[in-house]
Motif scaffolding. Structure first.
Motif, PDB file in Angstrom:
ATOM      1  N   ALA A  61       8.972   8.463  -9.196  1.00 30.06           N
ATOM      2  CA  ALA A  61       9.470   9.836  -9.377  1.00 30.06           C
ATOM      3  C   ALA A  61      10.654  10.137  -8.455  1.00 30.06           C
ATOM      4  O   ALA A  61      11.632  10.759  -8.868  1.00 30.06           O
ATOM      5  CB  ALA A  61       8.346  10.839  -9.152  1.00 30.06           C
ATOM      6  N   ASP A  62      10.555   9.702  -7.207  1.00 32.24           N
ATOM      7  CA  ASP A  62      11.638   9.921  -6.243  1.00 32.24           C
ATOM      8  C   ASP A  62      12.405   8.595  -6.110  1.00 32.24           C
ATOM      9  O   ASP A  62      12.045   7.730  -5.313  1.00 32.24           O
ATOM     10  CB  ASP A  62      11.043  10.362  -4.906  1.00 32.24           C
ATOM     11  CG  ASP A  62      12.097  10.705  -3.866  1.00 32.24           C
ATOM     12  OD1 ASP A  62      13.270  10.288  -4.028  1.00 32.24           O
ATOM     13  OD2 ASP A  62      11.733  11.392  -2.894  1.00 32.24           O
ATOM     14  N   TRP A  63      13.467   8.445  -6.931  1.00 36.21           N
ATOM     15  CA  TRP A  63      14.193   7.170  -7.021  1.00 36.21           C
ATOM     16  C   TRP A  63      14.748   6.707  -5.676  1.00 36.21           C
ATOM     17  O   TRP A  63      14.586   5.529  -5.327  1.00 36.21           O
ATOM     18  CB  TRP A  63      15.280   7.270  -8.085  1.00 36.21           C
ATOM     19  CG  TRP A  63      15.807   5.921  -8.484  1.00 36.21           C
ATOM     20  CD1 TRP A  63      17.046   5.421  -8.251  1.00 36.21           C
ATOM     21  CD2 TRP A  63      15.096   4.885  -9.166  1.00 36.21           C
ATOM     22  NE1 TRP A  63      17.162   4.145  -8.754  1.00 36.21           N
ATOM     23  CE2 TRP A  63      15.965   3.793  -9.320  1.00 36.21           C
ATOM     24  CE3 TRP A  63      13.797   4.780  -9.670  1.00 36.21           C
ATOM     25  CZ2 TRP A  63      15.597   2.613  -9.950  1.00 36.21           C
ATOM     26  CZ3 TRP A  63      13.434   3.596 -10.290  1.00 36.21           C
ATOM     27  CH2 TRP A  63      14.328   2.534 -10.429  1.00 36.21           C
ATOM     28  N   PRO A  64      15.390   7.546  -4.874  1.00 36.84           N
ATOM     29  CA  PRO A  64      15.876   7.089  -3.562  1.00 36.84           C
ATOM     30  C   PRO A  64      14.738   6.598  -2.652  1.00 36.84           C
ATOM     31  O   PRO A  64      14.894   5.606  -1.936  1.00 36.84           O
ATOM     32  CB  PRO A  64      16.570   8.318  -2.975  1.00 36.84           C
ATOM     33  CG  PRO A  64      16.973   9.118  -4.169  1.00 36.84           C
ATOM     34  CD  PRO A  64      15.878   8.895  -5.168  1.00 36.84           C
ATOM     35  N   LYS A  65      13.603   7.264  -2.697  1.00 32.02           N
ATOM     36  CA  LYS A  65      12.448   6.831  -1.900  1.00 32.02           C
ATOM     37  C   LYS A  65      11.942   5.473  -2.387  1.00 32.02           C
ATOM     38  O   LYS A  65      11.600   4.595  -1.592  1.00 32.02           O
ATOM     39  CB  LYS A  65      11.346   7.892  -1.992  1.00 32.02           C
ATOM     40  CG  LYS A  65      10.252   7.739  -0.988  1.00 32.02           C
ATOM     41  CD  LYS A  65       9.305   8.932  -1.082  1.00 32.02           C
ATOM     42  CE  LYS A  65       8.320   8.922   0.050  1.00 32.02           C
ATOM     43  NZ  LYS A  65       7.431  10.086   0.002  1.00 32.02           N
ATOM     44  N   TYR A  66      11.909   5.291  -3.710  1.00 33.00           N
ATOM     45  CA  TYR A  66      11.495   4.013  -4.285  1.00 33.00           C
ATOM     46  C   TYR A  66      12.446   2.894  -3.845  1.00 33.00           C
ATOM     47  O   TYR A  66      12.007   1.829  -3.420  1.00 33.00           O
ATOM     48  CB  TYR A  66      11.437   4.093  -5.815  1.00 33.00           C
ATOM     49  CG  TYR A  66      11.330   2.739  -6.463  1.00 33.00           C
ATOM     50  CD1 TYR A  66      10.124   2.047  -6.450  1.00 33.00           C
ATOM     51  CD2 TYR A  66      12.434   2.131  -7.061  1.00 33.00           C
ATOM     52  CE1 TYR A  66      10.017   0.794  -7.024  1.00 33.00           C
ATOM     53  CE2 TYR A  66      12.334   0.877  -7.633  1.00 33.00           C
ATOM     54  CZ  TYR A  66      11.126   0.212  -7.612  1.00 33.00           C
ATOM     55  OH  TYR A  66      11.030  -1.037  -8.162  1.00 33.00           O
ATOM     56  N   LEU A  67      13.758   3.135  -3.916  1.00 32.10           N
ATOM     57  CA  LEU A  67      14.741   2.120  -3.524  1.00 32.10           C
ATOM     58  C   LEU A  67      14.625   1.782  -2.036  1.00 32.10           C
ATOM     59  O   LEU A  67      14.779   0.618  -1.642  1.00 32.10           O
ATOM     60  CB  LEU A  67      16.154   2.570  -3.879  1.00 32.10           C
ATOM     61  CG  LEU A  67      16.450   2.662  -5.383  1.00 32.10           C
ATOM     62  CD1 LEU A  67      17.855   3.200  -5.619  1.00 32.10           C
ATOM     63  CD2 LEU A  67      16.250   1.319  -6.062  1.00 32.10           C
ATOM     64  N   ALA A  68      14.362   2.756  -1.205  1.00 33.46           N
ATOM     65  CA  ALA A  68      14.157   2.503   0.227  1.00 33.46           C
ATOM     66  C   ALA A  68      12.920   1.629   0.444  1.00 33.46           C
ATOM     67  O   ALA A  68      12.926   0.727   1.293  1.00 33.46           O
ATOM     68  CB  ALA A  68      14.029   3.818   0.980  1.00 33.46           C
ATOM     69  N   TRP A  69      11.875   1.885  -0.336  1.00 32.61           N
ATOM     70  CA  TRP A  69      10.663   1.075  -0.246  1.00 32.61           C
ATOM     71  C   TRP A  69      10.955  -0.372  -0.651  1.00 32.61           C
ATOM     72  O   TRP A  69      10.517  -1.308   0.025  1.00 32.61           O
ATOM     73  CB  TRP A  69       9.572   1.687  -1.132  1.00 32.61           C
ATOM     74  CG  TRP A  69       8.335   0.856  -1.213  1.00 32.61           C
ATOM     75  CD1 TRP A  69       7.339   0.776  -0.285  1.00 32.61           C
ATOM     76  CD2 TRP A  69       7.972  -0.022  -2.284  1.00 32.61           C
ATOM     77  NE1 TRP A  69       6.371  -0.097  -0.713  1.00 32.61           N
ATOM     78  CE2 TRP A  69       6.732  -0.600  -1.940  1.00 32.61           C
ATOM     79  CE3 TRP A  69       8.562  -0.366  -3.491  1.00 32.61           C
ATOM     80  CZ2 TRP A  69       6.090  -1.509  -2.766  1.00 32.61           C
ATOM     81  CZ3 TRP A  69       7.916  -1.264  -4.319  1.00 32.61           C
ATOM     82  CH2 TRP A  69       6.698  -1.826  -3.947  1.00 32.61           C
ATOM     83  N   VAL A  70      11.702  -0.563  -1.747  1.00 33.48           N
ATOM     84  CA  VAL A  70      12.077  -1.906  -2.195  1.00 33.48           C
ATOM     85  C   VAL A  70      12.866  -2.620  -1.095  1.00 33.48           C
ATOM     86  O   VAL A  70      12.617  -3.797  -0.794  1.00 33.48           O
ATOM     87  CB  VAL A  70      12.885  -1.860  -3.514  1.00 33.48           C
ATOM     88  CG1 VAL A  70      13.519  -3.210  -3.822  1.00 33.48           C
ATOM     89  CG2 VAL A  70      12.001  -1.421  -4.667  1.00 33.48           C
ATOM     90  N   ASP A 130       0.805  -1.221   0.000  1.00 33.52           N
ATOM     91  CA  ASP A 130       0.000   0.000   0.000  1.00 33.52           C
ATOM     92  C   ASP A 130       0.841   1.275   0.000  1.00 33.52           C
ATOM     93  O   ASP A 130       0.368   2.316  -0.422  1.00 33.52           O
ATOM     94  CB  ASP A 130      -0.934   0.025   1.216  1.00 33.52           C
ATOM     95  CG  ASP A 130      -1.951  -1.099   1.159  1.00 33.52           C
ATOM     96  OD1 ASP A 130      -2.276  -1.548   0.050  1.00 33.52           O
ATOM     97  OD2 ASP A 130      -2.412  -1.523   2.237  1.00 33.52           O
ATOM     98  N   GLU A 131       2.059   1.187   0.488  1.00 29.90           N
ATOM     99  CA  GLU A 131       2.883   2.389   0.634  1.00 29.90           C
ATOM    100  C   GLU A 131       3.805   2.616  -0.561  1.00 29.90           C
ATOM    101  O   GLU A 131       4.814   3.301  -0.449  1.00 29.90           O
ATOM    102  CB  GLU A 131       3.693   2.276   1.922  1.00 29.90           C
ATOM    103  CG  GLU A 131       2.787   2.186   3.142  1.00 29.90           C
ATOM    104  CD  GLU A 131       3.503   1.614   4.351  1.00 29.90           C
ATOM    105  OE1 GLU A 131       4.732   1.442   4.313  1.00 29.90           O
ATOM    106  OE2 GLU A 131       2.810   1.333   5.341  1.00 29.90           O
ATOM    107  N   PHE A 132       3.460   2.081  -1.714  1.00 25.91           N
ATOM    108  CA  PHE A 132       4.279   2.244  -2.909  1.00 25.91           C
ATOM    109  C   PHE A 132       4.443   3.734  -3.215  1.00 25.91           C
ATOM    110  O   PHE A 132       3.462   4.450  -3.418  1.00 25.91           O
ATOM    111  CB  PHE A 132       3.637   1.522  -4.098  1.00 25.91           C
ATOM    112  CG  PHE A 132       4.352   1.716  -5.398  1.00 25.91           C
ATOM    113  CD1 PHE A 132       5.618   1.188  -5.591  1.00 25.91           C
ATOM    114  CD2 PHE A 132       3.771   2.432  -6.432  1.00 25.91           C
ATOM    115  CE1 PHE A 132       6.284   1.350  -6.789  1.00 25.91           C
ATOM    116  CE2 PHE A 132       4.430   2.606  -7.638  1.00 25.91           C
ATOM    117  CZ  PHE A 132       5.696   2.066  -7.818  1.00 25.91           C
ATOM    118  N   PRO A 133       5.704   4.224  -3.256  1.00 27.33           N
ATOM    119  CA  PRO A 133       5.924   5.661  -3.428  1.00 27.33           C
ATOM    120  C   PRO A 133       5.938   6.135  -4.878  1.00 27.33           C
ATOM    121  O   PRO A 133       6.025   7.340  -5.133  1.00 27.33           O
ATOM    122  CB  PRO A 133       7.314   5.855  -2.810  1.00 27.33           C
ATOM    123  CG  PRO A 133       8.007   4.575  -3.089  1.00 27.33           C
ATOM    124  CD  PRO A 133       6.939   3.509  -2.977  1.00 27.33           C
ATOM    125  N   GLY A 134       5.873   5.206  -5.824  1.00 31.95           N
ATOM    126  CA  GLY A 134       6.001   5.584  -7.226  1.00 31.95           C
ATOM    127  C   GLY A 134       7.482   5.635  -7.608  1.00 31.95           C
ATOM    128  O   GLY A 134       8.358   5.317  -6.803  1.00 31.95           O
TER     129      GLY A 134
END
Length: 171
Positions: free
Chosen positions: A95-104, A89-93
């Motif tokens: 656009a913000d690559w560092p945020k996406y990598l942290a989510w992964v 549910d918290e998928f950040p998209g």
């Protein structure tokens, strides 16, 4: 070489005919997931169960579980599986690559691979209709070779589908 192959085929046929070599019954590999985790993949003795199994769901359909004609005491299976987060549910998209990598990284940190050996229940005198793996809390498993569907009165495993995850798992 061809003559040797013919003799070998005839010998194997004779052994099967006289009951010295067990005949196997091939059937599907199914699963029932009693946990809040997703089962991302699973296999039984190296054969894939095919489907991803969501929380509190059933599935599978892989081929094939080969049950020996006769059950013997101590018979077991190797079940391998990967469980992980069911919903993201918290998928950040992207656009913000560092945020996406942290989510992964946070999703990967909750993913676990398991291998367990489990005893095959005695199926003497019963028809074997594949193998059904039940994924239980605390990374525990049970299996059934029953021809009845999970939930029917005749099915041997009576564990409810929705099981709460305990606060801690004692090993």
């Amino acid at each position: 070489m061809a003559v040797y192959t013919c003799y070998l085929a005839a010998a194997l046929g004779f052994l099967v005919a006289v009951g010295s070599l067990p005949v196997v019954q091939a059937s599907t590999i199914e699963a029932v997931n009693h946990t809040h985790w997703a089962i991302n993949r699973f296999s039984v003795d190296g054969r894939s169960g095919v489907d991803i199994i969501g929380p509190y769901q059933g599935g599978g359909g892989g081929c094939c579980y080969n049950a020996p004609e006769r059950w013997v005491p101590g018979m077991s299976l190797r079940v391998e599986w990967e469980r992980g987060v069911a919903y993201s549910d918290e998928f950040p998209g992207y656009a913000d690559w560092p945020k996406y990598l942290a989510w992964v990284d946070s999703i990967d940190a909750q993913t676990r691979r398991q291998t367990k050996f489990v005893s095959v229940p005695d199926y003497t005198g019963q028809k074997v209709c594949g193998i059904t793996v039940h994924f239980l809390p605390c990374d525990d498993i049970q299996v059934s070779t029953s021809c009845y569907a999970y939930g029917s009165p005749e099915y041997p495993i009576k564990t409810p589908l929705h099981l709460p995850e305990p606060q801690s798992c004692v090993r």
